[in-house]
Design a protein around this motif. Sequence first.
Motif, PDB file in Angstrom:
ATOM      1  N   LEU A 158      -0.985  81.981 -16.587  1.00  8.00           N
ATOM      2  CA  LEU A 158      -0.146  83.151 -16.888  1.00  8.00           C
ATOM      3  C   LEU A 158       0.783  82.846 -18.046  1.00  8.00           C
ATOM      4  O   LEU A 158       1.226  81.710 -18.208  1.00  8.00           O
ATOM      5  N   SER A 159       1.106  83.894 -18.790  1.00  8.66           N
ATOM      6  CA  SER A 159       2.134  83.750 -19.808  1.00  8.66           C
ATOM      7  C   SER A 159       3.451  83.480 -19.078  1.00  8.66           C
ATOM      8  O   SER A 159       3.799  84.209 -18.147  1.00  8.66           O
ATOM      9  N   GLU A 160       4.164  82.438 -19.479  1.00  9.18           N
ATOM     10  CA  GLU A 160       5.400  81.998 -18.805  1.00  9.18           C
ATOM     11  C   GLU A 160       5.123  81.569 -17.361  1.00  9.18           C
ATOM     12  O   GLU A 160       6.028  81.569 -16.528  1.00  9.18           O
ATOM     13  N   PHE A 206       4.520  78.639 -16.221  1.00 12.14           N
ATOM     14  CA  PHE A 206       5.241  77.408 -15.880  1.00 12.14           C
ATOM     15  C   PHE A 206       6.663  77.744 -15.417  1.00 12.14           C
ATOM     16  O   PHE A 206       7.122  77.258 -14.386  1.00 12.14           O
ATOM     17  N   ALA A 207       7.335  78.595 -16.177  1.00 10.45           N
ATOM     18  CA  ALA A 207       8.711  78.997 -15.818  1.00 10.45           C
ATOM     19  C   ALA A 207       8.715  79.730 -14.487  1.00 10.45           C
ATOM     20  O   ALA A 207       9.595  79.517 -13.653  1.00 10.45           O
ATOM     21  N   PHE A 208       7.713  80.571 -14.282  1.00  8.06           N
ATOM     22  CA  PHE A 208       7.617  81.336 -13.041  1.00  8.06           C
ATOM     23  C   PHE A 208       7.415  80.383 -11.850  1.00  8.06           C
ATOM     24  O   PHE A 208       8.094  80.501 -10.828  1.00  8.06           O
ATOM     25  N   SER A 263      10.533  78.412 -11.131  1.00  5.20           N
ATOM     26  CA  SER A 263      11.536  79.253 -10.506  1.00  5.20           C
ATOM     27  C   SER A 263      11.198  79.512  -9.033  1.00  5.20           C
ATOM     28  O   SER A 263      12.074  79.506  -8.173  1.00  5.20           O
ATOM     29  N   LEU A 319      12.143  81.799 -28.315  1.00  2.00           N
ATOM     30  CA  LEU A 319      11.461  80.945 -27.324  1.00  2.00           C
ATOM     31  C   LEU A 319      12.353  79.777 -26.927  1.00  2.00           C
ATOM     32  O   LEU A 319      12.473  79.431 -25.747  1.00  2.00           O
ATOM     33  N   ARG A 369      16.727  78.800 -19.320  1.00  2.00           N
ATOM     34  CA  ARG A 369      15.983  78.552 -18.081  1.00  2.00           C
ATOM     35  C   ARG A 369      16.147  77.116 -17.594  1.00  2.00           C
ATOM     36  O   ARG A 369      16.526  76.860 -16.455  1.00  2.00           O
ATOM     37  N   THR A 384       9.899  87.990 -21.375  1.00  2.00           N
ATOM     38  CA  THR A 384       9.050  87.520 -20.276  1.00  2.00           C
ATOM     39  C   THR A 384       9.677  86.297 -19.597  1.00  2.00           C
ATOM     40  O   THR A 384       9.573  86.124 -18.382  1.00  2.00           O
ATOM     41  N   ALA A 385      10.340  85.463 -20.394  1.00  2.00           N
ATOM     42  CA  ALA A 385      10.957  84.252 -19.837  1.00  2.00           C
ATOM     43  C   ALA A 385      12.035  84.629 -18.817  1.00  2.00           C
ATOM     44  O   ALA A 385      12.134  84.005 -17.749  1.00  2.00           O
ATOM     45  N   ALA A 441      10.356  85.817 -15.634  1.00  2.00           N
ATOM     46  CA  ALA A 441       9.738  84.707 -14.888  1.00  2.00           C
ATOM     47  C   ALA A 441      10.760  84.004 -14.002  1.00  2.00           C
ATOM     48  O   ALA A 441      10.445  83.582 -12.890  1.00  2.00           O
ATOM     49  N   VAL A 442      11.979  83.884 -14.474  1.00  2.00           N
ATOM     50  CA  VAL A 442      13.008  83.201 -13.687  1.00  2.00           C
ATOM     51  C   VAL A 442      13.555  84.121 -12.599  1.00  2.00           C
ATOM     52  O   VAL A 442      13.835  83.671 -11.481  1.00  2.00           O
ATOM     53  N   LYS A 493       6.303  73.063 -23.294  1.00  2.00           N
ATOM     54  CA  LYS A 493       4.859  73.093 -23.008  1.00  2.00           C
ATOM     55  C   LYS A 493       4.435  74.356 -22.243  1.00  2.00           C
ATOM     56  O   LYS A 493       3.329  74.830 -22.399  1.00  2.00           O
ATOM     57  N   GLY A 494       5.334  74.881 -21.416  1.00  2.00           N
ATOM     58  CA  GLY A 494       4.956  76.060 -20.642  1.00  2.00           C
ATOM     59  C   GLY A 494       5.436  77.361 -21.246  1.00  2.00           C
ATOM     60  O   GLY A 494       5.284  78.420 -20.656  1.00  2.00           O
ATOM     61  N   VAL A 495       6.015  77.256 -22.430  1.00  2.50           N
ATOM     62  CA  VAL A 495       6.577  78.455 -23.062  1.00  2.50           C
ATOM     63  C   VAL A 495       5.459  79.349 -23.599  1.00  2.50           C
ATOM     64  O   VAL A 495       4.362  78.892 -23.894  1.00  2.50           O
ATOM     65  N   ASN A 496       5.762  80.606 -23.710  1.00  2.00           N
ATOM     66  CA  ASN A 496       4.780  81.599 -24.138  1.00  2.00           C
ATOM     67  C   ASN A 496       4.481  81.508 -25.636  1.00  2.00           C
ATOM     68  O   ASN A 496       4.799  82.416 -26.407  1.00  2.00           O
ATOM     69  N   ALA A 549       3.064  90.855 -20.101  1.00  2.00           N
ATOM     70  CA  ALA A 549       3.163  89.619 -19.310  1.00  2.00           C
ATOM     71  C   ALA A 549       4.146  89.814 -18.153  1.00  2.00           C
ATOM     72  O   ALA A 549       3.990  89.220 -17.088  1.00  2.00           O
ATOM     73  N   LEU A 562       3.442  89.316 -14.049  1.00  2.00           N
ATOM     74  CA  LEU A 562       4.262  88.534 -13.117  1.00  2.00           C
ATOM     75  C   LEU A 562       4.640  89.371 -11.899  1.00  2.00           C
ATOM     76  O   LEU A 562       4.644  88.871 -10.778  1.00  2.00           O
TER      77      LEU A 562
END
Lengths: 109, 474
Positions: free
Chosen positions: A84-86, A88-90, A93, B101, B108, B149-150, B153-154, B324-327, B430, B434
Motif C-alpha cells: 500500500l501507499s504509505e 509502512f506508516a499505516f 501506526s 514527504l 510521523r 496520505t501520510a 496513515a497515522v 523507505k516506506g514513504v510514498n 491512497a 487505507l
Amino acid sequence: MRIWLIGADQAGTVALQQLRKNPDIQVVVSDAVSRPKAVEQRVLAQLDFVESVTPLNINQIARRIRPDLILLDGGAIQRAFARLSEGFAFAESIQNEIAAASDIPCIIL
Amino acid sequence: MIQYPLQVTRQTVFDLRRFFIVLGLTALVLLLPFPDNLAEEGQRAIALFVFTGAILALEPAPLPISALLVPVAQVALGIDNVSGAFSAFAQPSLFLVLSSLFLAEALRKHGLTRRLAIYAMIASGGQLPRLLFNVMLMTTLLSMWVLNTATTAVLIPVALTIAQYVPQPEQARRTVATLVLGIAYAASLGGMATVVGSGENAIAAGYLNSLRPFTFMDWSIYAIPLVLLLMPLSWWLLIKLMKMPDLKIDIMPVLREFVRLGPFTDTQVRILLVLALCVILWVFGGYLEGLLNLPQTLLSSAIVSIVAVAFLSISEVVDWNDLKGVNWGVFLVIGAGFTLGDTLQKTGAATWFAEMLAPSLSGLPYGVVLFAVVAVGFALTQFMNNVALGAILSPLLISIAGASGIDAVRLVMPVMLAVGVAFMLPSASARMTLVSVSGAVSRAEMSRIGFLVGLPSVLLIAAVFLLLSVFGLV
C-alpha cells in the motif's frame, strides 16, 4: 508465565524459538494468516488461532487468552500492508495503537 | 465489542493482460490515419497521451513503475531522446513534494501527528461530534503542508483506538466508520489547500507556472478559503449521514496517554519550527526576496523545500532509511505528468487538440464549461488515483482553456480541487485505500457516503469559482 505472541513472521519466529527454552513459559500464537513464517518453517505445527488483531479487539481477545505479556511481531503487520501507499506508516501506526490500547503490557518486536 | 478484520492486501504485481491493453490502445492511435493539420510527431504525442492515460488508469504494474514507463515510451515512440524524456523530472514542483514527504515522515517518526490528534481529542472533552470536528480540523491543517496520505496513515489507527471507548457495539461501529471517513476526507480537503498538499496540485501548479509566473500563494489564495468552507460542510454531512452518536466518551485513557507522552521533545519542537519557517517562506518568500534584494527565486518554494530537507537530514531528524516506506511513487507519477505535458507542447499536439475543440467550445459561457469539466474530474477521480488523473487532465485542461478562451487558472484549479474530492471508492486515492483496508467501512457505505459528501463539495467548488469569475476575482 503466559505470553501471547501476535504475528509469527521473522521476529515472531525468533522470539518463539527463544521462549521455548524455558518450559515454564506458555506461548499462545496468533496471526492474521493461517500459514505465517513460523508455520512455513515448521517451528510451529499450527497457530493457536487465526485472527486480525486491531486496537479495537486487542483487549477483548486478551481477556479470552489471559496473557501476562503480549509480544507483537511488527513484521507480520508490515508484510500485510507492504504494497500500500504509505503502508509502512499505516502498519507502524497500527502496531503503536495496538500497544497503546492494550491493558496488558505489550512489547513490539 | 465488535471486531474489524484488517484486510491483508493481496494484489498481482504485474498484470500482463492489462499491459497488452495499454500497448493495444497505443498501437491503435498510431495506426489511425493522420489528421491533416497534425504532424507525425504530434500523432505520436497523442499516442503517448493514450499510453499514459491507459497505463496510469489500468495500472498493469504498481503506479510508480507504470509512471516510469511514460518517459520510456516517449523515447520508444521516437518523440525525444533520453535526456529530453527525463528532463521533466527536474521541475521545481517535484522538489516541493520531496520536502512534503520529508516533513510528513518527520512528523510521523517523532510522534507529532499522533500527539496533535491526542490534543484534539482532549480538547473535545470526549463529545463525539466535537471530537470528530477537532480531529478533522487537525488533519486538514496538517495535510495542508505535508502529503495528505501520510497523515491519514497515522490517524486511521488512532480512530480505531478511540472507538474502543464507545461501549455499545453498533454505536462503536458508527463512531469508527465516521471517524475513519472524516480523517480521510479531511486529509483530502487539507491537501487541496496548498501546492505541497497533494500531487495533483503540484502538477497543476507546474503547468500553470509554465504559462505565466504562478506562485505558492497564487494557489492558496483561492484554495484555503474554499477548504475552510468544505471542511465544516463535510463534518456536518458526515454526522447527519452516518448518524454519529452524540455521546460523551471517557477520555481518561487519552489523558493517561497524554501524560505518558510528556512534554514536547527538543526534536519535536525543532520539526514544528522548521514546518513553521517553511510555511512562512512559502507564503512570503517572494515578498522577502524583493524586500531584502535577494537573487531572484532564492526564496522560491522549491528552494525553501530543499533547504528544509537538508536541515532535517543533517540534524538527524529524518534519515534516508526512514524514508523507505514513504510514498515515493507520487514523485514519479508527477514526473510522468510533466513528461506528457512537455511532449504535447513540444510536438504541437496540444495546439492541434485546442484547435479541434475550439469550434465546439468557443462562445460557451464559462459556467457551462466549468461545471462540465468539474463533473468529469469528480467522476473520473473516483476510479483513478488522483495524482495520476491530475497528470493526465492538466495538459488537457490547458488546451480546453485555450480553445474556449478561458484563463487556464479558472479551469485547472477547480478541476484539480474536484479531483481531490476522491471519496467514493478505494481506487480513488491512497487515503480511501487505507479506509478500505481498515475494514471500518463497507464498500457500499463508502460509495454512498462518498457520493453524498463529495457531490455538494464539488458543486460548492464550482459555484465559488463561478462567483469569483463574476466579480473578476479569478
